[in-house]
Enzyme design. Sequence first.
Site, short mmCIF file in Angstrom:
data_model
loop_
_atom_site.label_atom_id
_atom_site.label_comp_id
_atom_site.label_asym_id
_atom_site.label_seq_id
_atom_site.Cartn_x
_atom_site.Cartn_y
_atom_site.Cartn_z
N CYS A 11 -55.51 19.68 -11.32
CA CYS A 11 -54.91 18.42 -10.88
C CYS A 11 -53.43 18.64 -10.52
CB CYS A 11 -55.03 17.36 -11.96
SG CYS A 11 -54.03 17.68 -13.43
N CYS A 14 -51.22 19.60 -13.41
CA CYS A 14 -51.45 20.98 -13.86
C CYS A 14 -50.72 21.96 -12.96
CB CYS A 14 -52.95 21.28 -13.89
SG CYS A 14 -53.88 20.19 -14.98
#
Length: 78
Positions: A11, A14
């Site tokens: 994501c 991240c």
Amino acid sequence: MTTIQVLGTGCKKCVSLKENVETALRSAYIEADVQKIEDINEIVSFGVISTPALAVDGHVKIVGKVASPEEIVRLLQQ
């Protein structure tokens, strides 16, 4: 050498955490092996249920937030 594991499925948060880790390492002149772990089963094996997370040498230090480069440097210098 220190191993830093960025735990997350890919994501935006991240990705940002991994970038912040790399920035922190460059700014503090710290060498480390940075690993991006995206496999959900491996992430769960760390005991993490909320990503992004950051582990240092296999020990989870940050969960569920994008740490700033400054926070990461402080963590690594402890």
